[in-house]
Design an enzyme around this catalytic site. Sequence first.
Site, short mmCIF file in Angstrom:
data_model
loop_
_atom_site.label_atom_id
_atom_site.label_comp_id
_atom_site.label_asym_id
_atom_site.label_seq_id
_atom_site.Cartn_x
_atom_site.Cartn_y
_atom_site.Cartn_z
N HIS A 109 -22.10 21.18 -15.12
CA HIS A 109 -21.49 21.45 -16.42
C HIS A 109 -22.43 22.27 -17.29
O HIS A 109 -23.65 22.13 -17.24
CB HIS A 109 -21.16 20.14 -17.13
CG HIS A 109 -20.04 19.38 -16.48
ND1 HIS A 109 -18.74 19.82 -16.48
CD2 HIS A 109 -20.03 18.20 -15.80
CE1 HIS A 109 -17.97 18.95 -15.84
NE2 HIS A 109 -18.74 17.95 -15.41
N ARG A 122 -39.95 14.67 -7.47
CA ARG A 122 -41.26 15.28 -7.33
C ARG A 122 -41.85 14.90 -5.97
O ARG A 122 -41.49 13.87 -5.39
CB ARG A 122 -42.19 14.83 -8.45
CG ARG A 122 -41.67 15.16 -9.84
CD ARG A 122 -42.69 14.88 -10.93
NE ARG A 122 -42.12 15.11 -12.25
CZ ARG A 122 -41.99 16.30 -12.82
NH1 ARG A 122 -42.39 17.38 -12.15
NH2 ARG A 122 -41.46 16.43 -14.02
#
Length: 241
Positions: A137, A204
């Site tokens: 979006h 990460r």
Amino acid sequence: MPKNENLFSSWAAWRRRTASRLLHLGWRRLQEAGAITAERPGLLRFGRIGPGTRLAFPQGTVFGEPWIHLGDHCVIGEQVTLTVGMCPGLDLGPDPVLRLGNGVVLGRGSHVVASQPVVFGDDVFCGPYVYVTSDNHSYEDPDQPIGRQWPRSAPVEIGSGSWLGAGAVILPGASLGRNVVVAAGAVVRGEVPDHVVVAGAPARIVRRWDPESGWHPPLRTLSPVPVTELSSPDVAIPPPR
């Protein structure tokens, strides 16, 4: 009177057991009949569905299948959504948009949503409820509902041999290298190199492989022994504890 009660109780229990068995048998046959394969595509017309590939029944939402190419020996779990384009009925050109390599596994309830190219390499294994999308979006206009604004899109690539844990989310523009481990619930964006483990939101790198010195940080457990090796005549399988 107690004898009659026992008789009626036994009859009712037998009926419940029989009904349960018939229900499960019927559902098993329905699952078999409703599974999608190259030989039995049902109403779905994929651009390609390789030999040995199977979509379990019931399937999730599937549209844009002419632009979906499924490799050989893929396993698509129940309620998996595979969609290409913003809605059904669009003409997206001559090239495939969603491509699964050979031996890809998509766990139950996973979603793959593509309007830009989304490519899975060979032998990519996905746990249940994994979400891979080329679309997200946008929210630039503060006066328009976010769901009514045109989404941002970018291609996605998942390298061969990777493993996506349960509930992992792969966002538009993500590019994963070979043999990448994505921890359960991780949210991945951007580029991820080969042979690493990523975790978190945003994801990460928490462990990586060095060809000379091995894993950093080191693995906490020994490598498991394949069952085929344990089952050889020369190896004694330890008793369960």
